[in-house]
Scaffold this motif. Structure first.
Motif, PDB file in Angstrom:
ATOM      1  N   VAL A  78       0.840  -1.193   0.000  1.00 56.10           N
ATOM      2  CA  VAL A  78       0.000   0.000   0.000  1.00 56.10           C
ATOM      3  C   VAL A  78       0.878   1.246   0.000  1.00 56.10           C
ATOM      4  O   VAL A  78       0.644   2.178  -0.788  1.00 56.10           O
ATOM      5  CB  VAL A  78      -0.943   0.037   1.233  1.00 56.10           C
ATOM      6  CG1 VAL A  78      -1.854   1.245   1.171  1.00 56.10           C
ATOM      7  CG2 VAL A  78      -1.769  -1.218   1.296  1.00 56.10           C
ATOM      8  N   VAL A  81       2.396   1.820  -3.479  1.00 54.10           N
ATOM      9  CA  VAL A  81       1.507   2.396  -4.492  1.00 54.10           C
ATOM     10  C   VAL A  81       1.197   3.859  -4.154  1.00 54.10           C
ATOM     11  O   VAL A  81       1.027   4.696  -5.046  1.00 54.10           O
ATOM     12  CB  VAL A  81       0.227   1.542  -4.687  1.00 54.10           C
ATOM     13  CG1 VAL A  81      -0.812   1.804  -3.614  1.00 54.10           C
ATOM     14  CG2 VAL A  81      -0.379   1.797  -6.053  1.00 54.10           C
ATOM     15  N   MET A  82       1.177   4.165  -2.842  1.00 49.51           N
ATOM     16  CA  MET A  82       0.976   5.556  -2.443  1.00 49.51           C
ATOM     17  C   MET A  82       2.183   6.415  -2.821  1.00 49.51           C
ATOM     18  O   MET A  82       2.044   7.600  -3.120  1.00 49.51           O
ATOM     19  CB  MET A  82       0.714   5.659  -0.930  1.00 49.51           C
ATOM     20  CG  MET A  82      -0.666   5.205  -0.503  1.00 49.51           C
ATOM     21  SD  MET A  82      -2.007   6.050  -1.388  1.00 49.51           S
ATOM     22  CE  MET A  82      -1.770   7.752  -0.898  1.00 49.51           C
ATOM     23  N   TRP A  84       3.979   5.990  -5.549  1.00 51.50           N
ATOM     24  CA  TRP A  84       3.756   6.316  -6.961  1.00 51.50           C
ATOM     25  C   TRP A  84       2.668   7.377  -7.110  1.00 51.50           C
ATOM     26  O   TRP A  84       2.808   8.357  -7.865  1.00 51.50           O
ATOM     27  CB  TRP A  84       3.369   5.065  -7.757  1.00 51.50           C
ATOM     28  CG  TRP A  84       2.827   5.422  -9.096  1.00 51.50           C
ATOM     29  CD1 TRP A  84       3.541   5.751 -10.196  1.00 51.50           C
ATOM     30  CD2 TRP A  84       1.450   5.557  -9.460  1.00 51.50           C
ATOM     31  NE1 TRP A  84       2.700   6.091 -11.244  1.00 51.50           N
ATOM     32  CE2 TRP A  84       1.416   5.966 -10.816  1.00 51.50           C
ATOM     33  CE3 TRP A  84       0.246   5.368  -8.772  1.00 51.50           C
ATOM     34  CZ2 TRP A  84       0.212   6.188 -11.499  1.00 51.50           C
ATOM     35  CZ3 TRP A  84      -0.951   5.582  -9.454  1.00 51.50           C
ATOM     36  CH2 TRP A  84      -0.952   5.989 -10.800  1.00 51.50           C
ATOM     37  N   TYR A  85       1.580   7.196  -6.326  1.00 56.20           N
ATOM     38  CA  TYR A  85       0.467   8.137  -6.394  1.00 56.20           C
ATOM     39  C   TYR A  85       0.922   9.543  -6.035  1.00 56.20           C
ATOM     40  O   TYR A  85       0.498  10.522  -6.663  1.00 56.20           O
ATOM     41  CB  TYR A  85      -0.662   7.687  -5.460  1.00 56.20           C
ATOM     42  CG  TYR A  85      -1.807   8.667  -5.375  1.00 56.20           C
ATOM     43  CD1 TYR A  85      -1.872   9.612  -4.344  1.00 56.20           C
ATOM     44  CD2 TYR A  85      -2.812   8.672  -6.333  1.00 56.20           C
ATOM     45  CE1 TYR A  85      -2.904  10.527  -4.276  1.00 56.20           C
ATOM     46  CE2 TYR A  85      -3.844   9.583  -6.272  1.00 56.20           C
ATOM     47  CZ  TYR A  85      -3.890  10.508  -5.243  1.00 56.20           C
ATOM     48  OH  TYR A  85      -4.902  11.418  -5.172  1.00 56.20           O
TER      49      TYR A  85
ATOM     50  N   LEU B   8      -7.411  10.009 -10.715  1.00 52.99           N
ATOM     51  CA  LEU B   8      -6.446  10.015  -9.617  1.00 52.99           C
ATOM     52  C   LEU B   8      -7.117  10.219  -8.269  1.00 52.99           C
ATOM     53  O   LEU B   8      -6.774   9.567  -7.292  1.00 52.99           O
ATOM     54  CB  LEU B   8      -5.401  11.107  -9.840  1.00 52.99           C
ATOM     55  CG  LEU B   8      -4.260  10.748 -10.793  1.00 52.99           C
ATOM     56  CD1 LEU B   8      -3.334  11.940 -10.963  1.00 52.99           C
ATOM     57  CD2 LEU B   8      -3.475   9.567 -10.265  1.00 52.99           C
ATOM     58  N   GLN B  11      -8.309   7.162  -6.664  1.00 49.82           N
ATOM     59  CA  GLN B  11      -7.350   6.080  -6.440  1.00 49.82           C
ATOM     60  C   GLN B  11      -7.118   5.779  -4.973  1.00 49.82           C
ATOM     61  O   GLN B  11      -7.100   4.611  -4.577  1.00 49.82           O
ATOM     62  CB  GLN B  11      -5.996   6.423  -7.096  1.00 49.82           C
ATOM     63  CG  GLN B  11      -6.000   6.336  -8.607  1.00 49.82           C
ATOM     64  CD  GLN B  11      -6.390   4.979  -9.122  1.00 49.82           C
ATOM     65  OE1 GLN B  11      -5.870   3.959  -8.667  1.00 49.82           O
ATOM     66  NE2 GLN B  11      -7.317   4.943 -10.045  1.00 49.82           N
ATOM     67  N   TYR B  15      -7.287   2.232  -2.998  1.00 49.24           N
ATOM     68  CA  TYR B  15      -6.149   1.581  -2.343  1.00 49.24           C
ATOM     69  C   TYR B  15      -6.477   1.220  -0.895  1.00 49.24           C
ATOM     70  O   TYR B  15      -6.129   0.127  -0.424  1.00 49.24           O
ATOM     71  CB  TYR B  15      -4.905   2.484  -2.372  1.00 49.24           C
ATOM     72  CG  TYR B  15      -4.406   2.816  -3.761  1.00 49.24           C
ATOM     73  CD1 TYR B  15      -3.820   4.039  -4.044  1.00 49.24           C
ATOM     74  CD2 TYR B  15      -4.531   1.893  -4.803  1.00 49.24           C
ATOM     75  CE1 TYR B  15      -3.370   4.351  -5.316  1.00 49.24           C
ATOM     76  CE2 TYR B  15      -4.086   2.200  -6.073  1.00 49.24           C
ATOM     77  CZ  TYR B  15      -3.511   3.426  -6.326  1.00 49.24           C
ATOM     78  OH  TYR B  15      -3.072   3.724  -7.589  1.00 49.24           O
ATOM     79  N   PHE B  19      -6.722  -2.502   0.714  1.00 50.00           N
ATOM     80  CA  PHE B  19      -5.921  -2.822   1.899  1.00 50.00           C
ATOM     81  C   PHE B  19      -6.784  -3.471   2.971  1.00 50.00           C
ATOM     82  O   PHE B  19      -6.415  -4.516   3.533  1.00 50.00           O
ATOM     83  CB  PHE B  19      -5.271  -1.543   2.436  1.00 50.00           C
ATOM     84  CG  PHE B  19      -4.544  -1.730   3.737  1.00 50.00           C
ATOM     85  CD1 PHE B  19      -4.941  -1.065   4.886  1.00 50.00           C
ATOM     86  CD2 PHE B  19      -3.468  -2.589   3.823  1.00 50.00           C
ATOM     87  CE1 PHE B  19      -4.274  -1.235   6.080  1.00 50.00           C
ATOM     88  CE2 PHE B  19      -2.788  -2.770   5.018  1.00 50.00           C
ATOM     89  CZ  PHE B  19      -3.193  -2.088   6.149  1.00 50.00           C
ATOM     90  N   PHE B  61      -3.331  -2.588  -7.222  1.00 47.00           N
ATOM     91  CA  PHE B  61      -2.019  -2.016  -6.926  1.00 47.00           C
ATOM     92  C   PHE B  61      -1.150  -1.997  -8.175  1.00 47.00           C
ATOM     93  O   PHE B  61      -0.376  -1.071  -8.396  1.00 47.00           O
ATOM     94  CB  PHE B  61      -1.305  -2.802  -5.821  1.00 47.00           C
ATOM     95  CG  PHE B  61      -1.922  -2.638  -4.462  1.00 47.00           C
ATOM     96  CD1 PHE B  61      -1.590  -3.493  -3.424  1.00 47.00           C
ATOM     97  CD2 PHE B  61      -2.840  -1.623  -4.209  1.00 47.00           C
ATOM     98  CE1 PHE B  61      -2.151  -3.329  -2.163  1.00 47.00           C
ATOM     99  CE2 PHE B  61      -3.399  -1.461  -2.961  1.00 47.00           C
ATOM    100  CZ  PHE B  61      -3.059  -2.317  -1.936  1.00 47.00           C
ATOM    101  N   HIS B  63      -2.413  -1.966 -11.148  1.00 47.25           N
ATOM    102  CA  HIS B  63      -3.212  -1.267 -12.162  1.00 47.25           C
ATOM    103  C   HIS B  63      -3.601  -2.141 -13.340  1.00 47.25           C
ATOM    104  O   HIS B  63      -3.855  -1.636 -14.437  1.00 47.25           O
ATOM    105  CB  HIS B  63      -2.482  -0.023 -12.690  1.00 47.25           C
ATOM    106  CG  HIS B  63      -2.081   0.934 -11.603  1.00 47.25           C
ATOM    107  ND1 HIS B  63      -0.799   1.397 -11.455  1.00 47.25           N
ATOM    108  CD2 HIS B  63      -2.791   1.489 -10.595  1.00 47.25           C
ATOM    109  CE1 HIS B  63      -0.744   2.203 -10.412  1.00 47.25           C
ATOM    110  NE2 HIS B  63      -1.930   2.278  -9.865  1.00 47.25           N
TER     111      HIS B  63
END
Lengths: 200, 93
Positions: A78, A81-82, A84-85, B8, B11, B15, B19, B61, B63
């Motif tokens: 998690v 990916v955050m 990258w975000y 975005l 997103q 996530y 989780f 994650f 995509h």
């Protein structure tokens, strides 16, 4: 237009494939990794199927520690990916925080694994003891080495590598996305390793 | 990878939801191992839950749910060859 040796389609998609060369390359690498770990999983199936006296994993292995490691690794996915975000929404400080967290969680995974292995070695349990331990140490060891590789790459991107954000933010964002793909794959392998080795 | 502003914004919610789902499924995995099922059922349940977790990581994650055809093609080829790898010792000549 492009200089010799320059990698093209690295900060914008390739017109035919629709993705950057970096992303296509990383998925091809992940495909090869699926074959690598897949070979080991099929080895496990064959060894177990041919061995009626196969022990139950939960009787010999530390399930609570492995469950903790599962939580640690999923959380690190998690935060990855955050990271990258954060770049996608143009925040370098947030990226650094999330990447730092990912690396810390990865180290935590290795520490827990160290305790797990340590307890086995204390009782003189080594890979050579029997087939079960041979495949257990081999598969978790190979996975652990992949975690180390991920830590090295992520440390590079957090520290010296992040300078690229100033010169080519699209390429850097793409790099972190690819690093994320690799890290999620490492998580995926563990998601299968945990039940197969520890619970079945 | 280019995402639009609107995509975005959503997103992070996705996530966090994934989780939470993964944490829940991890608990289910451990709990299910305490059920006294036949060996085949135990394996089936464990692999089913693991596949769902893997699917969530891959789709959201990594995509994959909004990825291009070429990536699906690479993975489809991989899946085929993985099956070959799995089955070739069983069906070796």
């Amino acid at each position: 237009m492009s200089s010799p040796g320059e990698i093209r389609y690295i900060d914008h998609p390739h017109p035919v494939s629709g993705v950057t060369n970096a992303k296509l390359g990383m998925w091809c690498f992940i495909a090869s990794e699926i074959m690598l770990f897949g070979g080991f999983f099929s080895t496990y199936v064959l060894l177990r199927a041919g061995n009626p006296a196969w022990p139950t994993g939960s009787h010999l292995l530390n399930v609570p520690l492995a469950a903790l490691n599962t939580v640690i690794l999923i959380t690190s996915s998690v935060t990855m990916v955050m990271a990258w975000y954060s770049l996608a929404v143009k925040s370098l400080p947030k990226f650094k925080m999330y990447m730092g967290l990912t690396i810390l969680l990865a180290f935590a995974f290795l520490v827990v694994k160290g305790f797990e292995y340590g307890m086995k070695f204390e009782h003189h349990i080594y890979p050579a003891k029997n087939t079960f331990y041979a495949i257990y140490f081999t598969m978790t060891g190979l996975h652990g080495l992949h975690v180390v590789g991920g830590i090295v790459a992520n440390l590079y991107y957090l520290f010296p590598g992040s300078k690229m954000w100033e010169t080519n933010p699209e390429q850097f964002t793409g790099r972190i996305e690819c690093a994320g793909l690799y890290w999620h794959f490492v998580d995926l392998v563990w998601i299968f390793l945990f039940p197969v080795l520890y619970l079945l | 990878m280019s995402h639009s502003e609107a995509e975005l914004k959503n997103q992070v919610k996705i996530y966090i939801s994934v989780f939470v789902a993964l944490m829940f499924l991890t608990m289910v995995t451990v709990a299910a191992s305490y059920l006294d099922l036949s060996p085949l059922a135990t394996i089936a349940v464990a692999l089913l839950i693991a596949s769902i977790k893997a699917g969530l990581v891959a789709c959201y994650f990594m995509h994959l749910i909004s990825e291009r055809t070429i990536i699906y093609a690479v993975l489809g080829l991989t899946a085929f060859f993985f099956l070959v790898l799995l089955l070739s010792p069983v069906y070796s000549v």
